[in-house]
Each structure stands twice: as C-alpha cells, then as structure tokens.
Scaffold this motif. Structure first.
Motif, PDB file in Angstrom:
ATOM      1  N   HIS A 162      51.484  52.578  50.258  1.00  0.00           N
ATOM      2  CA  HIS A 162      51.666  53.189  49.138  1.00  0.00           C
ATOM      3  C   HIS A 162      51.870  52.534  48.206  1.00  0.00           C
ATOM      4  N   THR A 163      51.090  51.532  47.749  1.00  0.00           N
ATOM      5  CA  THR A 163      50.867  50.492  46.706  1.00  0.00           C
ATOM      6  C   THR A 163      50.375  51.124  45.570  1.00  0.00           C
ATOM      7  N   HIS A 164      50.967  51.030  44.257  1.00  0.00           N
ATOM      8  CA  HIS A 164      50.397  51.464  43.164  1.00  0.00           C
ATOM      9  C   HIS A 164      49.683  50.468  42.563  1.00  0.00           C
ATOM     10  N   TYR A 165      48.476  50.599  41.984  1.00  0.00           N
ATOM     11  CA  TYR A 165      47.591  49.320  41.482  1.00  0.00           C
ATOM     12  C   TYR A 165      46.695  50.271  40.369  1.00  0.00           C
ATOM     13  N   ALA A 166      46.205  49.193  39.713  1.00  0.00           N
ATOM     14  CA  ALA A 166      45.312  49.816  38.707  1.00  0.00           C
ATOM     15  C   ALA A 166      43.929  49.127  38.302  1.00  0.00           C
ATOM     16  N   PHE A 167      43.039  50.024  38.221  1.00  0.00           N
ATOM     17  CA  PHE A 167      41.474  49.548  38.099  1.00  0.00           C
ATOM     18  C   PHE A 167      41.211  49.344  36.846  1.00  0.00           C
ATOM     19  N   ASP A 211      35.788  47.654  36.903  1.00  0.00           N
ATOM     20  CA  ASP A 211      35.261  46.329  36.589  1.00  0.00           C
ATOM     21  C   ASP A 211      36.600  45.554  36.572  1.00  0.00           C
ATOM     22  N   GLY A 212      37.340  45.341  37.884  1.00  0.00           N
ATOM     23  CA  GLY A 212      38.421  44.566  38.015  1.00  0.00           C
ATOM     24  C   GLY A 212      39.649  45.230  38.289  1.00  0.00           C
ATOM     25  N   ILE A 213      40.701  44.588  38.899  1.00  0.00           N
ATOM     26  CA  ILE A 213      42.172  45.211  39.003  1.00  0.00           C
ATOM     27  C   ILE A 213      42.961  44.498  38.226  1.00  0.00           C
ATOM     28  N   PHE A 214      43.761  45.162  37.166  1.00  0.00           N
ATOM     29  CA  PHE A 214      44.637  44.670  36.350  1.00  0.00           C
ATOM     30  C   PHE A 214      45.887  44.814  36.520  1.00  0.00           C
ATOM     31  N   GLU A 215      46.552  45.271  37.235  1.00  0.00           N
ATOM     32  CA  GLU A 215      47.791  45.544  37.783  1.00  0.00           C
ATOM     33  C   GLU A 215      48.097  45.951  39.030  1.00  0.00           C
ATOM     34  N   VAL A 216      49.279  45.386  39.703  1.00  0.00           N
ATOM     35  CA  VAL A 216      49.505  45.653  40.910  1.00  0.00           C
ATOM     36  C   VAL A 216      51.041  45.711  41.020  1.00  0.00           C
ATOM     37  N   VAL A 217      51.737  46.665  41.639  1.00  0.00           N
ATOM     38  CA  VAL A 217      53.251  47.171  41.775  1.00  0.00           C
ATOM     39  C   VAL A 217      53.695  46.733  43.174  1.00  0.00           C
ATOM     40  N   LEU A 218      54.622  45.939  43.071  1.00  0.00           N
ATOM     41  CA  LEU A 218      55.225  45.539  44.462  1.00  0.00           C
ATOM     42  C   LEU A 218      56.851  45.974  44.474  1.00  0.00           C
ATOM     43  N   GLU A 219      57.209  46.753  45.704  1.00  0.00           N
ATOM     44  CA  GLU A 219      58.624  47.078  45.614  1.00  0.00           C
ATOM     45  C   GLU A 219      59.309  45.946  46.257  1.00  0.00           C
ATOM     46  N   VAL A 220      60.686  45.555  45.686  1.00  0.00           N
ATOM     47  CA  VAL A 220      61.394  44.422  45.880  1.00  0.00           C
ATOM     48  C   VAL A 220      62.610  44.876  46.133  1.00  0.00           C
ATOM     49  N   ASN A 229      48.029  55.849  48.567  1.00  0.00           N
ATOM     50  CA  ASN A 229      48.270  54.714  47.458  1.00  0.00           C
ATOM     51  C   ASN A 229      47.828  55.425  46.000  1.00  0.00           C
ATOM     52  N   CYS A 230      48.590  55.092  45.067  1.00  0.00           N
ATOM     53  CA  CYS A 230      48.569  55.602  43.681  1.00  0.00           C
ATOM     54  C   CYS A 230      47.572  54.834  42.889  1.00  0.00           C
ATOM     55  N   VAL A 231      46.529  55.329  42.648  1.00  0.00           N
ATOM     56  CA  VAL A 231      45.103  54.649  42.063  1.00  0.00           C
ATOM     57  C   VAL A 231      45.144  54.963  40.777  1.00  0.00           C
ATOM     58  N   GLU A 232      45.056  53.978  39.643  1.00  0.00           N
ATOM     59  CA  GLU A 232      45.176  53.970  38.329  1.00  0.00           C
ATOM     60  C   GLU A 232      43.892  53.505  37.853  1.00  0.00           C
ATOM     61  N   LEU A 233      43.308  54.460  37.101  1.00  0.00           N
ATOM     62  CA  LEU A 233      42.023  54.068  36.334  1.00  0.00           C
ATOM     63  C   LEU A 233      42.439  53.816  34.658  1.00  0.00           C
ATOM     64  N   GLY A 234      42.444  52.660  34.280  1.00  0.00           N
ATOM     65  CA  GLY A 234      42.906  52.451  32.878  1.00  0.00           C
ATOM     66  C   GLY A 234      41.978  51.861  31.911  1.00  0.00           C
ATOM     67  N   GLN A 235      41.969  52.154  30.545  1.00  0.00           N
ATOM     68  CA  GLN A 235      41.087  51.816  29.720  1.00  0.00           C
ATOM     69  C   GLN A 235      41.192  50.224  29.446  1.00  0.00           C
ATOM     70  N   GLN A 236      40.506  49.196  29.644  1.00  0.00           N
ATOM     71  CA  GLN A 236      40.732  47.847  29.406  1.00  0.00           C
ATOM     72  C   GLN A 236      39.276  47.506  28.677  1.00  0.00           C
ATOM     73  N   ASP A 237      39.512  46.103  28.185  1.00  0.00           N
ATOM     74  CA  ASP A 237      38.549  45.653  27.398  1.00  0.00           C
ATOM     75  C   ASP A 237      37.402  44.772  28.654  1.00  0.00           C
ATOM     76  N   VAL A 238      36.843  45.843  29.333  1.00  0.00           N
ATOM     77  CA  VAL A 238      35.640  45.065  30.118  1.00  0.00           C
ATOM     78  C   VAL A 238      34.378  45.822  29.959  1.00  0.00           C
ATOM     79  N   GLY A 239      33.348  45.105  30.618  1.00  0.00           N
ATOM     80  CA  GLY A 239      31.993  45.336  30.290  1.00  0.00           C
ATOM     81  C   GLY A 239      31.489  46.685  31.226  1.00  0.00           C
ATOM     82  N   GLY A 240      32.160  46.707  32.438  1.00  0.00           N
ATOM     83  CA  GLY A 240      31.321  47.930  33.493  1.00  0.00           C
ATOM     84  C   GLY A 240      30.072  47.650  33.455  1.00  0.00           C
ATOM     85  N   PRO A 241      29.524  48.376  34.165  1.00  0.00           N
ATOM     86  CA  PRO A 241      29.764  49.969  33.945  1.00  0.00           C
ATOM     87  C   PRO A 241      30.629  50.072  35.146  1.00  0.00           C
ATOM     88  N   GLY A 242      31.450  51.361  34.930  1.00  0.00           N
ATOM     89  CA  GLY A 242      32.282  51.658  36.159  1.00  0.00           C
ATOM     90  C   GLY A 242      33.480  50.633  36.178  1.00  0.00           C
TER      91      GLY A 242
END
Length: 228
Positions: A61-66, A120-129, A105-118
């Motif tokens: 159940h990982t939350h992370y962001a593309f 183009d990287g993972i900009f965030e990962v959430v860990l439970e602690v 898993n909760c998948v986020e697609l977020g606007q970032q300053d990347v070239g793409g197309p599609g």
C-alpha cells in the motif's frame, strides 16, 4: 550524499494485472521480465514489480508520485477518468491526480518540470514509520532536508534525490497510506560514507560490498546504496 533514486519496488500478488496497469494503462516500458519480477522504466528510475517470493519484499500500500509534463495533465485526466474514480489535489499552481493500482498502491501523477512525453520519473515516495522523530533523524543523516512538518505532527516532508514523506499511520489524500517494508535503491558517490552516516541508527546491515551496501532503516524499509 545520495544523488538519485535508482528504484522503487512494489509487491504485487500477480504479475500480469500489474504489468497491464503499468505498461498498458500508464505507458511504462517493461525493461526486464522474470518469473517473479518485472522492471518498468519510469524515466531514469526503475519501478520494480515483485511477487512476495523472498526478501526484500516490495512495498505494500505504498503511496508514490510519478512526474508528468504540465501540458499533459488534462489528457491524462480525461483518459484515466473513463475507467478510474480519480481524485485531484492542487499544490500551488501544480495539479496531481490519484488512482489505485491492482494491488492497492496509491499512484499519483503530478505536474512537474519534466520533458516527457508521458511519465518521466518518480518525484515522491511515502513511507510509514513508527516514530517520526527517529525516522527524521535517520534520513536527515543521509542528507535529506526537512521542509514541512505538517500541522498535526503525523507527517513530515523531506527533500533529497526525490521528495520523501514520512507518515505515522494515518490516511492521506485519496485515503492513501504510507508504504510498509518498502525497497528503495539510491545512487551515491560513496556507499561507504552513506553507511557511516547512519551505522548507529540502522535496523540491520544486510549486505556490504565495494559498490553496494544494503541496510534496513529503523522501520524495516530496505535501502540500497549503489556506487558509481
């Protein structure tokens, strides 16, 4: 100290539904195929899809962001909303959409300053602690910088090779949860220095070679430090 996110590994029950979601729905090319593992390319970061056949397991159940280009957001929303019940959040001028993969898993697609197309990287990962202060101290020793501690003190946000969120157990946006037993790979110029920075804080030292060191953090997440 840590210069890049090499991989994020997720645990999947069955490879085929996971492959279909990430390759066909999200457009990630599959770089490697095995009996118990697939490796997809998310820009320069590998997304590893792994059946629970050994250690390290992938995250549950990982939350992370593309990262996606800003101009593609509306097209992604229109296409994915035909099949998924999406949620949206705004962070200043940037928008993110949220959906769930077949394994929860909760998948986020977020606007970032990347070239793409599609994607183009993972900009965030959430860990439970378990202990926020302990986890903050561990990752700050690796060079992450705390930038937001949250109003209710159940979460913190750190910046490093990517954004790292540390959550005590709770539900976030789109009812997301922090991942448990997450497996992360980090590029570094000096794996030995990375280990030295946290040796007195790790849960265990799993493997040590000249160019690769594997540890578990205090909450059981696997971290691999990979040399040049």
């Amino acid at each position: 100290m840590l210069t890049g996110l090499a991989w994020l590994a997720l645990e999947v029950k069955y490879l085929e539904p996971a492959r279909a979601f990430y390759e066909e729905t999200l457009g990630l090319p599959i770089r490697e195929r095995g009996d118990d593992e697939l490796v997809a390319a998310a820009g320069e970061t590998d997304l590893v899809l792994r059946r629970p056949s050994g250690l390290p397991r992938g995250g549950l159940h990982t939350h992370y962001a593309f990262s996606i280009p800003e101009s593609e957001y509306d097209d992604w929303w229109d296409r994915l909303s035909e099949s998924y019940d999406l949620e949206e959040a705004r962070f200043g001028p940037a928008r993110s959409l949220y959906l769930y993969d077949p394994d929860g898993n909760c998948v986020e697609l977020g606007q970032q300053d990347v070239g793409g197309p599609g994607i183009d990287g993972i900009f965030e990962v959430v860990l439970e602690v378990e202990d926020l202060e302990r986890a903050m101290a561990f990752y700050e020793a690796l060079g992450f910088e705390t930038v937001d501690e949250g109003d209710d003190r159940t979460r913190v946000r750190l910046h490093g090779p990517m954004a790292l969120e540390l959550w005590e157990p709770h539900l976030g946006i789109a009812d997301a949860r922090g991942g448990v037993h997450v497996d992360l790979g980090f590029e570094t110029d000096d794996p030995t220095a990375a280990l030295a920075a946290v040796r007195d804080r790790i849960g265990s030292l799993e493997r040590e070679t000249d160019d690769e060191i594997v540890v578990r953090d205090p909450d059981g997440h696997f971290l691999t430090f990979i040399g040049p």
